[in-house]
Design a protein around this motif. Structure first.
Motif, PDB file in Angstrom:
ATOM      1  N   SER A 256       0.860  -1.183   0.000  1.00  0.00           N
ATOM      2  CA  SER A 256       0.000   0.000   0.000  1.00  0.00           C
ATOM      3  C   SER A 256       0.893   1.230   0.000  1.00  0.00           C
ATOM      4  O   SER A 256       1.910   1.275   0.678  1.00  0.00           O
ATOM      5  N   ILE A 257       0.494   2.220  -0.781  1.00  0.00           N
ATOM      6  CA  ILE A 257       1.156   3.517  -0.783  1.00  0.00           C
ATOM      7  C   ILE A 257       0.093   4.549  -0.463  1.00  0.00           C
ATOM      8  O   ILE A 257      -0.971   4.577  -1.087  1.00  0.00           O
ATOM      9  N   PHE A 258       0.368   5.375   0.539  1.00  0.00           N
ATOM     10  CA  PHE A 258      -0.548   6.441   0.931  1.00  0.00           C
ATOM     11  C   PHE A 258       0.091   7.777   0.554  1.00  0.00           C
ATOM     12  O   PHE A 258       1.141   8.134   1.077  1.00  0.00           O
ATOM     13  N   LEU A 259      -0.531   8.492  -0.373  1.00  0.00           N
ATOM     14  CA  LEU A 259      -0.056   9.787  -0.834  1.00  0.00           C
ATOM     15  C   LEU A 259      -0.952  10.854  -0.230  1.00  0.00           C
ATOM     16  O   LEU A 259      -2.154  10.893  -0.517  1.00  0.00           O
ATOM     17  N   THR A 260      -0.383  11.683   0.644  1.00  0.00           N
ATOM     18  CA  THR A 260      -1.124  12.772   1.269  1.00  0.00           C
ATOM     19  C   THR A 260      -0.597  14.087   0.719  1.00  0.00           C
ATOM     20  O   THR A 260       0.603  14.339   0.751  1.00  0.00           O
ATOM     21  N   LEU A 261      -1.493  14.903   0.186  1.00  0.00           N
ATOM     22  CA  LEU A 261      -1.133  16.229  -0.317  1.00  0.00           C
ATOM     23  C   LEU A 261      -1.859  17.277   0.506  1.00  0.00           C
ATOM     24  O   LEU A 261      -3.061  17.168   0.757  1.00  0.00           O
ATOM     25  N   ASP A 262      -1.088  18.289   0.926  1.00  0.00           N
ATOM     26  CA  ASP A 262      -1.644  19.381   1.719  1.00  0.00           C
ATOM     27  C   ASP A 262      -2.356  20.379   0.817  1.00  0.00           C
ATOM     28  O   ASP A 262      -1.925  20.635  -0.303  1.00  0.00           O
ATOM     29  N   PHE A 263      -3.453  20.924   1.320  1.00  0.00           N
ATOM     30  CA  PHE A 263      -4.112  22.023   0.637  1.00  0.00           C
ATOM     31  C   PHE A 263      -3.416  23.304   1.062  1.00  0.00           C
ATOM     32  O   PHE A 263      -3.248  23.562   2.251  1.00  0.00           O
ATOM     33  N   VAL A 264      -3.010  24.094   0.090  1.00  0.00           N
ATOM     34  CA  VAL A 264      -2.347  25.357   0.380  1.00  0.00           C
ATOM     35  C   VAL A 264      -3.115  26.453  -0.335  1.00  0.00           C
ATOM     36  O   VAL A 264      -3.334  26.375  -1.553  1.00  0.00           O
ATOM     37  N   GLU A 265      -3.535  27.467   0.414  1.00  0.00           N
ATOM     38  CA  GLU A 265      -4.302  28.555  -0.179  1.00  0.00           C
ATOM     39  C   GLU A 265      -3.497  29.228  -1.285  1.00  0.00           C
ATOM     40  O   GLU A 265      -2.309  29.517  -1.129  1.00  0.00           O
ATOM     41  N   GLY A 266      -4.137  29.411  -2.418  1.00  0.00           N
ATOM     42  CA  GLY A 266      -3.489  30.069  -3.542  1.00  0.00           C
ATOM     43  C   GLY A 266      -2.662  29.144  -4.413  1.00  0.00           C
ATOM     44  O   GLY A 266      -2.103  29.561  -5.409  1.00  0.00           O
ATOM     45  N   LYS A 267      -2.579  27.864  -4.051  1.00  0.00           N
ATOM     46  CA  LYS A 267      -1.800  26.908  -4.837  1.00  0.00           C
ATOM     47  C   LYS A 267      -2.738  25.770  -5.225  1.00  0.00           C
ATOM     48  O   LYS A 267      -3.380  25.175  -4.369  1.00  0.00           O
ATOM     49  N   SER A 268      -2.822  25.482  -6.506  1.00  0.00           N
ATOM     50  CA  SER A 268      -3.712  24.419  -6.945  1.00  0.00           C
ATOM     51  C   SER A 268      -2.968  23.468  -7.863  1.00  0.00           C
ATOM     52  O   SER A 268      -1.975  23.827  -8.483  1.00  0.00           O
ATOM     53  N   ILE A 269      -3.449  22.256  -7.903  1.00  0.00           N
ATOM     54  CA  ILE A 269      -2.950  21.276  -8.853  1.00  0.00           C
ATOM     55  C   ILE A 269      -4.121  20.993  -9.772  1.00  0.00           C
ATOM     56  O   ILE A 269      -5.049  20.291  -9.407  1.00  0.00           O
ATOM     57  N   GLY A 270      -4.088  21.583 -10.937  1.00  0.00           N
ATOM     58  CA  GLY A 270      -5.195  21.430 -11.867  1.00  0.00           C
ATOM     59  C   GLY A 270      -4.758  20.682 -13.107  1.00  0.00           C
ATOM     60  O   GLY A 270      -3.576  20.501 -13.356  1.00  0.00           O
ATOM     61  N   ILE A 271      -5.729  20.269 -13.868  1.00  0.00           N
ATOM     62  CA  ILE A 271      -5.447  19.525 -15.084  1.00  0.00           C
ATOM     63  C   ILE A 271      -4.653  20.379 -16.060  1.00  0.00           C
ATOM     64  O   ILE A 271      -3.876  19.879 -16.854  1.00  0.00           O
TER      65      ILE A 271
END
Length: 93
Positions: A64-79
């Motif tokens: 199992s691999i658990f990938l946790t990404l933090d939400f940062v205001e003003g920073k997005s990961i979009g398509i």
């Protein structure tokens, strides 16, 4: 046995999202991080965006691999956002 990969949303809250990848393969052994370009890519994404990466062998076999990404205001990961592979310095061998 046929290979199986499961992908799921483990947790989402106001500060982060955790995605879980599980397979029925051989699991992890010493040095597994040095061999997999995909894992190095995940590590680089975590470095860029913040979060964590956790690797575990499953008792029933596989990993199992658990990938946790933090939400940062003003920073997005979009398509529309692209990460150039040559900019990641994956330590190619």
């Amino acid at each position: 046995e046929n290979p199986v990969l499961e992908v799921g949303l483990k947790e989402i809250n106001s500060s982060s999202v955790t995605i879980c990848f599980m397979d029925n393969g051989e699991g992890f052994d010493d040095g597994f991080l040095e061999r997999g370009a995909g894992l190095r890519l995940c590590q680089k994404i975590v470095e860029i965006y913040g979060g964590s990466l956790d690797f575990r062998n499953r008792p029933e076999g596989g990993a199992s691999i658990f990938l946790t990404l933090d939400f940062v205001e003003g920073k997005s990961i979009g398509i529309e956002e692209k990460i150039r592979p040559d900019a990641l310095d994956l330590g190619r061998q």
